[in-house]
Write a protein that holds these residues in place. Structure first.
Motif, PDB file in Angstrom:
ATOM      1  N   UNK A 164     -15.133  62.339  77.646  1.00  0.00           N
ATOM      2  CA  UNK A 164     -15.652  62.046  76.415  1.00  0.00           C
ATOM      3  C   UNK A 164     -14.434  61.163  75.934  1.00  0.00           C
ATOM      4  N   UNK A 165     -14.556  59.851  76.394  1.00  0.00           N
ATOM      5  CA  UNK A 165     -13.490  58.848  75.977  1.00  0.00           C
ATOM      6  C   UNK A 165     -13.602  58.552  74.322  1.00  0.00           C
ATOM      7  N   UNK A 166     -12.479  58.623  73.705  1.00  0.00           N
ATOM      8  CA  UNK A 166     -12.398  58.733  72.353  1.00  0.00           C
ATOM      9  C   UNK A 166     -11.416  57.739  71.700  1.00  0.00           C
ATOM     10  N   UNK A 167     -11.850  57.184  70.616  1.00  0.00           N
ATOM     11  CA  UNK A 167     -10.776  56.329  69.680  1.00  0.00           C
ATOM     12  C   UNK A 167     -10.319  57.201  68.672  1.00  0.00           C
ATOM     13  N   UNK A 168      -9.168  57.621  68.831  1.00  0.00           N
ATOM     14  CA  UNK A 168      -8.518  58.725  67.973  1.00  0.00           C
ATOM     15  C   UNK A 168      -8.112  57.781  66.742  1.00  0.00           C
ATOM     16  N   UNK A 169      -7.704  56.846  66.911  1.00  0.00           N
ATOM     17  CA  UNK A 169      -7.300  55.957  65.426  1.00  0.00           C
ATOM     18  C   UNK A 169      -8.385  55.734  64.622  1.00  0.00           C
ATOM     19  N   UNK A 170      -9.654  55.644  65.073  1.00  0.00           N
ATOM     20  CA  UNK A 170     -10.886  55.478  64.197  1.00  0.00           C
ATOM     21  C   UNK A 170     -10.917  56.691  63.539  1.00  0.00           C
ATOM     22  N   UNK A 171     -11.196  57.801  64.316  1.00  0.00           N
ATOM     23  CA  UNK A 171     -11.435  59.162  63.966  1.00  0.00           C
ATOM     24  C   UNK A 171     -10.482  59.724  62.879  1.00  0.00           C
ATOM     25  N   UNK A 172      -9.344  59.148  62.979  1.00  0.00           N
ATOM     26  CA  UNK A 172      -8.241  59.632  62.335  1.00  0.00           C
ATOM     27  C   UNK A 172      -8.323  59.167  61.054  1.00  0.00           C
ATOM     28  N   UNK A 173      -8.650  57.824  60.978  1.00  0.00           N
ATOM     29  CA  UNK A 173      -8.864  56.972  59.694  1.00  0.00           C
ATOM     30  C   UNK A 173      -9.852  57.898  58.709  1.00  0.00           C
ATOM     31  N   UNK A 174     -11.009  58.325  59.130  1.00  0.00           N
ATOM     32  CA  UNK A 174     -11.805  59.008  58.348  1.00  0.00           C
ATOM     33  C   UNK A 174     -12.805  59.798  59.326  1.00  0.00           C
ATOM     34  N   UNK A 175     -12.771  61.275  59.243  1.00  0.00           N
ATOM     35  CA  UNK A 175     -13.873  61.764  59.955  1.00  0.00           C
ATOM     36  C   UNK A 175     -15.363  61.323  60.079  1.00  0.00           C
ATOM     37  N   UNK A 176     -15.723  60.615  58.926  1.00  0.00           N
ATOM     38  CA  UNK A 176     -16.957  60.077  58.774  1.00  0.00           C
ATOM     39  C   UNK A 176     -17.264  58.913  60.011  1.00  0.00           C
ATOM     40  N   UNK A 177     -16.119  58.404  60.678  1.00  0.00           N
ATOM     41  CA  UNK A 177     -16.197  57.478  61.554  1.00  0.00           C
ATOM     42  C   UNK A 177     -16.450  57.967  62.818  1.00  0.00           C
ATOM     43  N   UNK A 178     -16.550  59.100  62.978  1.00  0.00           N
ATOM     44  CA  UNK A 178     -16.596  59.867  64.494  1.00  0.00           C
ATOM     45  C   UNK A 178     -17.577  59.306  65.341  1.00  0.00           C
ATOM     46  N   UNK A 179     -19.097  58.755  64.847  1.00  0.00           N
ATOM     47  CA  UNK A 179     -19.981  58.077  65.673  1.00  0.00           C
ATOM     48  C   UNK A 179     -19.288  56.883  66.258  1.00  0.00           C
ATOM     49  N   UNK A 180     -18.391  55.946  65.417  1.00  0.00           N
ATOM     50  CA  UNK A 180     -17.843  54.940  66.131  1.00  0.00           C
ATOM     51  C   UNK A 180     -16.750  55.151  66.953  1.00  0.00           C
ATOM     52  N   UNK A 181     -16.098  56.337  66.794  1.00  0.00           N
ATOM     53  CA  UNK A 181     -15.034  56.689  67.606  1.00  0.00           C
ATOM     54  C   UNK A 181     -15.336  57.296  69.067  1.00  0.00           C
ATOM     55  N   UNK A 182     -16.759  57.876  69.151  1.00  0.00           N
ATOM     56  CA  UNK A 182     -17.305  58.489  69.952  1.00  0.00           C
ATOM     57  C   UNK A 182     -18.443  57.689  71.051  1.00  0.00           C
ATOM     58  N   UNK A 183     -19.072  56.732  70.180  1.00  0.00           N
ATOM     59  CA  UNK A 183     -20.282  56.133  70.771  1.00  0.00           C
ATOM     60  C   UNK A 183     -20.199  54.793  70.845  1.00  0.00           C
ATOM     61  N   UNK A 184     -19.910  54.403  72.114  1.00  0.00           N
ATOM     62  CA  UNK A 184     -20.043  52.883  72.455  1.00  0.00           C
ATOM     63  C   UNK A 184     -20.167  52.516  74.042  1.00  0.00           C
ATOM     64  N   UNK A 185     -19.924  51.152  74.355  1.00  0.00           N
ATOM     65  CA  UNK A 185     -20.389  51.005  75.557  1.00  0.00           C
ATOM     66  C   UNK A 185     -19.305  51.785  76.592  1.00  0.00           C
ATOM     67  N   UNK A 186     -19.821  52.468  77.591  1.00  0.00           N
ATOM     68  CA  UNK A 186     -18.779  52.939  78.598  1.00  0.00           C
ATOM     69  C   UNK A 186     -18.062  53.942  77.966  1.00  0.00           C
ATOM     70  N   UNK A 187     -18.660  54.748  77.062  1.00  0.00           N
ATOM     71  CA  UNK A 187     -17.679  55.730  76.331  1.00  0.00           C
ATOM     72  C   UNK A 187     -17.765  56.993  77.063  1.00  0.00           C
ATOM     73  N   UNK A 188     -18.723  57.140  78.025  1.00  0.00           N
ATOM     74  CA  UNK A 188     -18.872  58.747  78.580  1.00  0.00           C
ATOM     75  C   UNK A 188     -18.930  58.382  80.262  1.00  0.00           C
ATOM     76  N   UNK A 189     -18.309  59.269  80.949  1.00  0.00           N
ATOM     77  CA  UNK A 189     -18.477  59.237  82.352  1.00  0.00           C
ATOM     78  C   UNK A 189     -18.869  60.786  82.719  1.00  0.00           C
ATOM     79  N   UNK A 190     -19.741  60.750  83.866  1.00  0.00           N
ATOM     80  CA  UNK A 190     -20.290  62.329  84.245  1.00  0.00           C
ATOM     81  C   UNK A 190     -20.155  61.901  85.857  1.00  0.00           C
TER      82      UNK A 190
END
Length: 289
Positions: A164-190
């Motif tokens: 679950x690759x994550x952009x912690x700086x974006x989420x850290x700015x504001x928890x409401x930014x969670x979708x942008x921190x979590x959902x983007x191109x190549x953000x997940x591997x299985x």
């Protein structure tokens, strides 16, 4: 039994490993080309996925494990990947440290209802030996190794490894930014495979480790056990499926406890290896997206 989806010269195939032998199930039945195909037949026949696979082994061709490792793709074509957050104490601590609103993470960790969030679609998900992505507009990017629950029509049928690759700086700015921190191109591997439920003794007692290499040197290495999860797989699934139109195939990631400390930041060219006992090793490079 371990199930791997392969791409051989543009042809999709499903392979199964039992003990030391690996079989090409597609060679025994050309209608079976994915893990979902096998799960669907099992559901119609009223058998388990392993029973369907076992019935075909005498007719299936054997293949080399090296072929599977080289040609493995995403092991399950999940229409949706979701994830659980703050299921380990160390994750709760890390999220508090990164956030300008730390109390909300403590509230989730101690609450009856878990944090669940949408993570990925098929177009955003990569498999074993493919590169995960880091956002170019984030100053702090980290991998998050997680046990993944594989669901067929909302029922647990197996387990895989997720990142679950994550952009912690974006989420850290504001928890409401969670979708942008979590959902983007190549953000997940299985990957690298799906291990059926009957072949995982206890999903809450699995050794997990992660290694990150940069320019041939190890820059991060740590290990944990899924017994540190505060919630069970069944509890997480029960919240995921309630009042929710769950797709035929889905994956629910269960949270992480291996959190590289600040100022660690993923870079393009890094190599991430995540190993979970009884499942295998998921390997991914890193690119900027």
């Amino acid at each position: 039994m371990r199930y791997s989806q392969l791409n051989l010269s543009g042809n999709r195939r499903i392979a199964v490993t039992r003990r030391s032998e690996t079989y090409d199930l597609t060679s025994a039945n050309s209608d079976l080309r994915s893990f979902g195909d096998v799960a669907r037949v099992a559901s119609v026949d009223g058998d388990s996925i392993d029973q369907i696979a076992t019935s075909l082994l005498d007719e299936a061709e054997t293949i080399e494990r090296s072929t599977v490792d080289e040609h493995a793709t995403v092991p399950v074509n999940a229409s949706e990947v979701w994830a659980a957050g703050v299921t380990y104490e160390i994750s709760e601590q890390a999220r508090e440290e990164e956030s300008s609103m730390p109390d909300i993470y403590l509230d989730v960790y101690d609450a009856e209802r878990p944090e669940l969030f949408f993570k990925s679609t098929p177009s955003r998900t990569v498999g074993h030996r493919e590169a995960v992505g880091i956002r170019g507009d984030s100053a702090w990017n980290v991998p998050e190794p997680e046990l993944g629950i594989v669901l067929y029509r909302g029922e647990i049928v197996g387990f895989t490894i997720g990142n679950d690759v994550s952009s912690r700086s974006i989420e850290g700015d504001n928890p409401l930014y969670l979708p942008q921190a979590k959902v983007y191109d190549r953000s997940c591997s299985l990957g690298p495979c799906v291990v059926t439920q009957d072949h995982v003794d206890d999903p809450r007692d699995l050794e997990m480790e992660m290694t990150i290499e940069r320019d041939g040197e190890v820059v991060y290495e740590d290990a944990t056990n899924t017994n540190q999860m505060v919630r069970s797989c069944e509890e997480l699934v029960s919240y995921f499926t309630r009042h929710n139109a769950v797709p035929e195939l889905s994956v629910l990631l269960t949270g992480t406890s291996l959190v590289p400390e600040e100022p660690f930041d993923l870079r393009e060219g890094d190599q991430i290896d995540i190993t979970i006992e009884e499942i295998g090793t998921l390997s991914n490079g890193v690119v900027s997206v």
